[in-house]
Design a protein around this motif. Structure first.
Motif, PDB file in Angstrom:
ATOM      1  N   LEU A 161       0.831  -1.203   0.000  1.00 24.89           N
ATOM      2  CA  LEU A 161       0.000   0.000   0.000  1.00 24.89           C
ATOM      3  C   LEU A 161       0.867   1.256   0.000  1.00 24.89           C
ATOM      4  O   LEU A 161       0.603   2.199  -0.754  1.00 24.89           O
ATOM      5  CB  LEU A 161      -0.924   0.000   1.225  1.00 24.89           C
ATOM      6  N   VAL A 162       1.912   1.255   0.783  1.00 29.19           N
ATOM      7  CA  VAL A 162       2.806   2.409   0.846  1.00 29.19           C
ATOM      8  C   VAL A 162       3.554   2.562  -0.480  1.00 29.19           C
ATOM      9  O   VAL A 162       3.716   3.687  -0.984  1.00 29.19           O
ATOM     10  CB  VAL A 162       3.788   2.269   2.030  1.00 29.19           C
ATOM     11  N   ILE A 163       3.984   1.469  -1.071  1.00 30.51           N
ATOM     12  CA  ILE A 163       4.690   1.533  -2.352  1.00 30.51           C
ATOM     13  C   ILE A 163       3.771   2.084  -3.440  1.00 30.51           C
ATOM     14  O   ILE A 163       4.165   2.962  -4.223  1.00 30.51           O
ATOM     15  CB  ILE A 163       5.240   0.144  -2.730  1.00 30.51           C
ATOM     16  N   VAL A 164       2.540   1.600  -3.489  1.00 33.91           N
ATOM     17  CA  VAL A 164       1.579   2.092  -4.476  1.00 33.91           C
ATOM     18  C   VAL A 164       1.288   3.580  -4.249  1.00 33.91           C
ATOM     19  O   VAL A 164       1.186   4.350  -5.207  1.00 33.91           O
ATOM     20  CB  VAL A 164       0.280   1.259  -4.427  1.00 33.91           C
ATOM     21  N   ALA A 187       1.945   6.613  -6.878  1.00 31.26           N
ATOM     22  CA  ALA A 187       0.887   7.544  -7.268  1.00 31.26           C
ATOM     23  C   ALA A 187       1.303   8.994  -7.015  1.00 31.26           C
ATOM     24  O   ALA A 187       1.024   9.877  -7.832  1.00 31.26           O
ATOM     25  CB  ALA A 187      -0.403   7.231  -6.512  1.00 31.26           C
ATOM     26  N   ILE A 188       1.972   9.249  -5.910  1.00 33.17           N
ATOM     27  CA  ILE A 188       2.437  10.593  -5.596  1.00 33.17           C
ATOM     28  C   ILE A 188       3.471  11.044  -6.626  1.00 33.17           C
ATOM     29  O   ILE A 188       3.397  12.166  -7.150  1.00 33.17           O
ATOM     30  CB  ILE A 188       3.003  10.646  -4.164  1.00 33.17           C
ATOM     31  N   LEU A 195      -1.840   9.395   2.866  1.00 32.29           N
ATOM     32  CA  LEU A 195      -0.846   8.378   3.211  1.00 32.29           C
ATOM     33  C   LEU A 195      -0.337   8.571   4.635  1.00 32.29           C
ATOM     34  O   LEU A 195      -0.202   7.603   5.388  1.00 32.29           O
ATOM     35  CB  LEU A 195       0.323   8.418   2.221  1.00 32.29           C
ATOM     36  N   PHE A 196      -0.076   9.808   5.028  1.00 35.68           N
ATOM     37  CA  PHE A 196       0.384  10.088   6.385  1.00 35.68           C
ATOM     38  C   PHE A 196      -0.657   9.658   7.411  1.00 35.68           C
ATOM     39  O   PHE A 196      -0.327   9.023   8.420  1.00 35.68           O
ATOM     40  CB  PHE A 196       0.701  11.575   6.543  1.00 35.68           C
TER      41      PHE A 196
END
Length: 77
Positions: free
Chosen positions: A4-7, A11-12, A55-56
């Motif tokens: 999830l963090v990688i995706v 995206a960012i 995300l944060f």
């Protein structure tokens, strides 16, 4: 959670690259006839900021709920 963090980072970075492309093409400004179009560069940057905040918050809530644990370096005494 790692995926999830990688995706989210992809995206960012993708929205940041899209904003760069729009900026290099002239910023997506409308013509001078008074018509107001949405600026695609501003929309891409707004998406990047919103997604970064999301995300944060997700990482913060995941830590608070116990789904992730910090794995920093051990302190030396």
């Amino acid at each position: 959670m790692t995926y999830l963090v990688i995706v989210a980072f992809v995206a960012i970075l993708g929205s940041l690259a899209a904003a760069l492309v729009f900026m290099m093409r002239g910023g997506g400004q409308g013509d001078d006839t008074g018509s107001r179009r949405k600026n695609p560069m501003a929309k891409a940057l707004a998406f990047r900021v919103g997604f970064s905040i999301l995300l944060f918050v997700v990482v913060l809530l995941s830590y608070w709920m116990g789904w992730i644990q910090p794995t920093g370096l051990p302190l030396r005494g």
